[in-house]
Scaffold this motif. Structure first.
Motif, PDB file in Angstrom:
ATOM      1  N   GLN A 239     -10.728  -5.633   4.868  1.00  0.00           N
ATOM      2  CA  GLN A 239     -10.899  -5.096   3.515  1.00  0.00           C
ATOM      3  C   GLN A 239     -11.269  -3.614   3.537  1.00  0.00           C
ATOM      4  O   GLN A 239     -10.844  -2.856   2.659  1.00  0.00           O
ATOM      5  CB  GLN A 239     -11.955  -5.888   2.746  1.00  0.00           C
ATOM      6  N   ALA A 240     -12.045  -3.171   4.528  1.00  0.00           N
ATOM      7  CA  ALA A 240     -12.396  -1.742   4.592  1.00  0.00           C
ATOM      8  C   ALA A 240     -11.151  -0.892   4.794  1.00  0.00           C
ATOM      9  O   ALA A 240     -11.002   0.176   4.182  1.00  0.00           O
ATOM     10  CB  ALA A 240     -13.410  -1.497   5.709  1.00  0.00           C
ATOM     11  N   ALA A 241     -10.238  -1.343   5.658  1.00  0.00           N
ATOM     12  CA  ALA A 241      -8.995  -0.597   5.879  1.00  0.00           C
ATOM     13  C   ALA A 241      -8.135  -0.579   4.626  1.00  0.00           C
ATOM     14  O   ALA A 241      -7.537   0.462   4.275  1.00  0.00           O
ATOM     15  CB  ALA A 241      -8.224  -1.204   7.046  1.00  0.00           C
ATOM     16  N   ILE A 242      -8.063  -1.709   3.942  1.00  0.00           N
ATOM     17  CA  ILE A 242      -7.256  -1.779   2.722  1.00  0.00           C
ATOM     18  C   ILE A 242      -7.881  -0.939   1.612  1.00  0.00           C
ATOM     19  O   ILE A 242      -7.172  -0.373   0.765  1.00  0.00           O
ATOM     20  CB  ILE A 242      -7.068  -3.251   2.295  1.00  0.00           C
ATOM     21  N   THR A 243      -9.205  -0.841   1.601  1.00  0.00           N
ATOM     22  CA  THR A 243      -9.864   0.061   0.650  1.00  0.00           C
ATOM     23  C   THR A 243      -9.398   1.495   0.864  1.00  0.00           C
ATOM     24  O   THR A 243      -9.119   2.237  -0.088  1.00  0.00           O
ATOM     25  CB  THR A 243     -11.394  -0.025   0.827  1.00  0.00           C
ATOM     26  N   ALA A 244      -9.295   1.896   2.119  1.00  0.00           N
ATOM     27  CA  ALA A 244      -8.872   3.262   2.432  1.00  0.00           C
ATOM     28  C   ALA A 244      -7.396   3.477   2.129  1.00  0.00           C
ATOM     29  O   ALA A 244      -7.005   4.553   1.636  1.00  0.00           O
ATOM     30  CB  ALA A 244      -9.159   3.555   3.903  1.00  0.00           C
ATOM     31  N   TYR A 245      -6.576   2.466   2.400  1.00  0.00           N
ATOM     32  CA  TYR A 245      -5.126   2.568   2.220  1.00  0.00           C
ATOM     33  C   TYR A 245      -4.629   1.296   1.525  1.00  0.00           C
ATOM     34  O   TYR A 245      -4.258   0.322   2.182  1.00  0.00           O
ATOM     35  CB  TYR A 245      -4.435   2.764   3.573  1.00  0.00           C
ATOM     36  N   PRO A 246      -4.652   1.284   0.186  1.00  0.00           N
ATOM     37  CA  PRO A 246      -4.298   0.069  -0.547  1.00  0.00           C
ATOM     38  C   PRO A 246      -2.916  -0.478  -0.232  1.00  0.00           C
ATOM     39  O   PRO A 246      -2.667  -1.684  -0.401  1.00  0.00           O
ATOM     40  CB  PRO A 246      -4.399   0.512  -2.014  1.00  0.00           C
ATOM     41  N   GLU A 247      -1.999   0.365   0.215  1.00  0.00           N
ATOM     42  CA  GLU A 247      -0.654  -0.104   0.531  1.00  0.00           C
ATOM     43  C   GLU A 247      -0.636  -1.082   1.710  1.00  0.00           C
ATOM     44  O   GLU A 247       0.373  -1.762   1.941  1.00  0.00           O
ATOM     45  CB  GLU A 247       0.265   1.083   0.818  1.00  0.00           C
ATOM     46  N   LEU A 248      -1.735  -1.175   2.437  1.00  0.00           N
ATOM     47  CA  LEU A 248      -1.811  -2.132   3.548  1.00  0.00           C
ATOM     48  C   LEU A 248      -2.052  -3.557   3.061  1.00  0.00           C
ATOM     49  O   LEU A 248      -1.851  -4.514   3.803  1.00  0.00           O
ATOM     50  CB  LEU A 248      -2.945  -1.752   4.510  1.00  0.00           C
ATOM     51  N   ASN A 250      -1.892  -6.890   0.166  1.00  0.00           N
ATOM     52  CA  ASN A 250      -0.824  -7.719  -0.388  1.00  0.00           C
ATOM     53  C   ASN A 250      -0.690  -7.586  -1.897  1.00  0.00           C
ATOM     54  O   ASN A 250       0.298  -8.053  -2.465  1.00  0.00           O
ATOM     55  CB  ASN A 250      -1.082  -9.185  -0.031  1.00  0.00           C
ATOM     56  N   THR A 251      -1.674  -6.958  -2.569  1.00  0.00           N
ATOM     57  CA  THR A 251      -1.642  -6.884  -4.027  1.00  0.00           C
ATOM     58  C   THR A 251      -1.495  -5.470  -4.548  1.00  0.00           C
ATOM     59  O   THR A 251      -1.123  -5.284  -5.718  1.00  0.00           O
ATOM     60  CB  THR A 251      -2.943  -7.482  -4.614  1.00  0.00           C
ATOM     61  N   GLY A 252      -1.782  -4.451  -3.744  1.00  0.00           N
ATOM     62  CA  GLY A 252      -1.688  -3.072  -4.186  1.00  0.00           C
ATOM     63  C   GLY A 252      -2.865  -2.589  -4.993  1.00  0.00           C
ATOM     64  O   GLY A 252      -2.948  -1.405  -5.341  1.00  0.00           O
ATOM     65  N   GLU A 253      -3.824  -3.469  -5.288  1.00  0.00           N
ATOM     66  CA  GLU A 253      -4.956  -3.053  -6.113  1.00  0.00           C
ATOM     67  C   GLU A 253      -5.957  -2.251  -5.286  1.00  0.00           C
ATOM     68  O   GLU A 253      -6.034  -2.390  -4.066  1.00  0.00           O
ATOM     69  CB  GLU A 253      -5.634  -4.272  -6.741  1.00  0.00           C
ATOM     70  N   THR A 265     -11.039 -12.772   1.664  1.00  0.00           N
ATOM     71  CA  THR A 265      -9.668 -13.270   1.533  1.00  0.00           C
ATOM     72  C   THR A 265      -8.627 -12.166   1.691  1.00  0.00           C
ATOM     73  O   THR A 265      -7.434 -12.454   1.781  1.00  0.00           O
ATOM     74  CB  THR A 265      -9.476 -13.922   0.162  1.00  0.00           C
ATOM     75  N   ARG A 266      -9.057 -10.909   1.749  1.00  0.00           N
ATOM     76  CA  ARG A 266      -8.113  -9.793   1.843  1.00  0.00           C
ATOM     77  C   ARG A 266      -7.617  -9.634   3.277  1.00  0.00           C
ATOM     78  O   ARG A 266      -8.413  -9.514   4.217  1.00  0.00           O
ATOM     79  CB  ARG A 266      -8.784  -8.499   1.393  1.00  0.00           C
ATOM     80  N   VAL A 267      -6.310  -9.648   3.436  1.00  0.00           N
ATOM     81  CA  VAL A 267      -5.714  -9.511   4.764  1.00  0.00           C
ATOM     82  C   VAL A 267      -4.574  -8.500   4.691  1.00  0.00           C
ATOM     83  O   VAL A 267      -4.057  -8.189   3.614  1.00  0.00           O
ATOM     84  CB  VAL A 267      -5.195 -10.870   5.291  1.00  0.00           C
ATOM     85  N   LEU A 268      -4.182  -7.987   5.831  1.00  0.00           N
ATOM     86  CA  LEU A 268      -3.072  -7.051   5.885  1.00  0.00           C
ATOM     87  C   LEU A 268      -1.775  -7.731   5.475  1.00  0.00           C
ATOM     88  O   LEU A 268      -1.569  -8.923   5.731  1.00  0.00           O
ATOM     89  CB  LEU A 268      -2.915  -6.497   7.296  1.00  0.00           C
ATOM     90  N   ASN A 269      -0.884  -6.968   4.853  1.00  0.00           N
ATOM     91  CA  ASN A 269       0.445  -7.512   4.618  1.00  0.00           C
ATOM     92  C   ASN A 269       1.265  -7.437   5.908  1.00  0.00           C
ATOM     93  O   ASN A 269       0.796  -6.907   6.931  1.00  0.00           O
ATOM     94  CB  ASN A 269       1.139  -6.796   3.449  1.00  0.00           C
TER      95      ASN A 269
END
Length: 534
Positions: A239-248, A250-253, A265-269
């Motif tokens: 989730q920390a990585a997806i916070t930095a780069y939302p495109e990583l 699955n939802t884009g949020e 529940t947040r995982v890389l696409n």
């Protein structure tokens, strides 16, 4: 006196006196770093300057001894430490330290005069090559100074692998130059859950290691014959990585770095772009960490987002995969293939077994021993790290005085009783696949170095003996050596360990809720729902 217990000790008669002019003879240039550490560790509190010369302490290589093996001889006319390699000589130096009075572990002499060492002969070698400690710096950040101190304490106990858990939902702790937002946005959270109380503490928390910090940590560890293994967890715990780069995601949020504990529940696409991101990250990781193995986590990866993702389902269909477990296995396999092109091999938790292991993968088994047994029988190297037996963040007694109680009760006696080789593998050819074991310090409830000391020691001292000494260990002897000799050493080193009869008043955390797990719940969690355990 020594922890972990040596293979063989033969007491002698008489003493050798360490004085200000005791010489140090080091004929082999390969041992110069060991000599430097000896001076660093012994000079401040003994007053010895260790000038070059004969007739005092000699460090030597002996081709007839095995790797990490040493012979230590203390005679009235001198001390000789011979090792099969530099690591063996280093461990001999650590044993010599433990033959000295506890006051010699301080930073200045407490009294004038020579330091007497009792004459003895010691022959020693480790049982396992992998004697590890996992330190989670993602849930709570520990400074470079804290990590260097932990390496020094590990080395005293002849532990030789530091597994750094660098990334998770609650923070990204490693500078990646190609992706600066990982540390600009992903390394801090606006508050933290205090224990398992609802809500947060309102206090921002963060920190990260620059690449130069990591180079310093790795170099310092090398002088102590400790290998630092990085873990960058994918595809879950991201989730920390997806916070930095939302495109990583699955939802884009737009997310925020997680502030609470548990499995997110947040995982890389599984897009090509995300795989390129992962490969680029690991390219920088392998430049910083010279060890053969690179940790990729692979644990506790919920599949709900993939099940709901059209892109993930399309990827599965294109690859002919039957389910999301196989999709995770494919993802891990892509990382493994990339690491192989860099001359490295993958280390993952036992969940990577669920969809099939990539060739050459090493498995760290934490959900009891079943993952170790399955992987070893399939020809893979394994490291045993069963939570119930060696997770040192677990509570040390059932007393309400234990601070922020986590997990099931794990007293020092049970850590000492841990057997690194699963019973199902003992005596079989697959036993050779057990590289060793590691204890775990997960830091949801360990928020500073004083608490780290409390949770780690003296149980880490017990763990060290389980992975160094023979399987035929003497618990009574260990407790005597611990109480009479080793705890005073830890006192001198300012290690705020948990007293054997319970925490000091200032080590308690009244009113902060923990997450204790009873044995029946633990066993059910291992079999079915790991989220309630780690």
């Amino acid at each position: 006196m020594i922890i972990p217990a040596p293979s063989r000790t033969r007491p002698g008669t008489g003493t050798f006196a360490l004085g200000p002019d005791t010489p140090l003879h080091v004929p082999d240039p390969e041992l110069a770093p060991v000599a430097a550490v000896l001076r660093e560790q012994l000079a401040p509190a003994t007053g010895c300057h260790f000038p070059p010369g004969r007739g005092g302490i000699e460090l030597a290589l002996d081709a007839g001894l095995g790797a990490e093996t040493y012979q230590l001889t203390v005679a009235a006319d001198g001390i000789r430490i011979a090792g099969g390699d530099a690591a063996g000589v280093f461990y001999g130096v650590q044993s010599l330290r433990q033959l000295l009075p506890p006051q010699t572990f301080r930073r200045a002499p407490l009294s004038a005069g020579p330091v007497l060492v009792g004459c003895t002969e010691i022959e020693d070698r480790p049982r396992f090559g992998w004697r590890g400690v996992l330190l989670d710096v993602a849930r709570h950040f520990f400074t470079k100074r804290d990590v260097l101190r932990m390496i020094d304490l590990m080395a005293l106990h002849k532990l030789n692998v530091l597994h750094l858990h660098l990334t998770d939902d609650q923070g990204w702790r490693l500078e990646i130059k190609r992706y600066p937002r990982l540390t600009e946005a992903g390394c801090w959270r606006h508050e933290s859950q205090q224990g398992w109380d609802p809500g947060g503490d309102g206090r921002p928390h963060g920190g990260y290691y620059t690449q130069d910090d990591i180079r310093e940590i790795v170099a310092h560890a090398a002088t102590r014959h400790v290998t630092v293994i990085p873990e960058v967890d994918v595809p879950g715990h991201t989730q920390a990585a997806i916070t930095a780069y939302p495109e990583l995601g699955n939802t884009g949020e737009q997310l925020q770095v997680a502030t609470g504990w548990g499995v997110g529940t947040r995982v890389l696409n599984v897009s090509d772009a995300t795989l390129d991101f992962v490969r680029n990250v690991f390219d920088e990781v392998v430049e910083l960490f010279p060890g053969t193995l690179i940790g990729v986590g692979g644990d506790e990866c919920p599949k709900e987002e993939w099940k709901a993702s059209e892109a993930a389902q399309a990827r599965m269909a294109a690859l002919g995969l039957r389910n999301e477990d196989e999709l995770q296995s494919w993802f891990i396999g892509q990382v493994s293939d990339h690491l192989a092109t860099r001359g490295r091999r993958l280390l993952g938790w036992d969940e990577i077994l669920e969809g099939g292991l990539p060739p050459g993968a090493t498995v760290a088994s934490w959900r009891d021993h079943h993952g170790a047994v399955k992987a070893a029988r399939a020809g893979h190297d394994v490291i045993t790290s069963p939570a119930r037996e060696v997770y040192l963040d677990y509570r040390q007694s059932a007393s309400p005085d234990e601070p922020v109680p986590v997990g099931t009760v794990l007293p020092i006696e049970e850590v000492y009783a841990f057997e690194p080789v699963p019973e199902e593998l003992a005596g079989t050819q697959a036993e050779e696949r057990v590289l060793g074991a590691q204890c775990g310090l997960w830091t949801e409830a360990i928020d500073n170095v004083r608490v780290l000391d409390f949770q780690a020691f003296p149980r880490m001292s017990a763990f060290a003996e389980t992975v160094w000494s023979s399987a035929d260990r003497d618990a009574a002897s260990f407790m005597t050596r611990l109480t009479e000799h080793h705890l005073p050493r830890l006192d001198a080193l300012d290690v705020e360990y948990r007293p054997l009869d319970g925490p000091h008043p200032w080590q308690r955390r009244p009113g902060v809720r923990g997450r204790p797990v009873e044995m029946a719940d633990y066993l059910a969690g291992v079999a079915h729902d790991t989220r309630n355990i780690r």
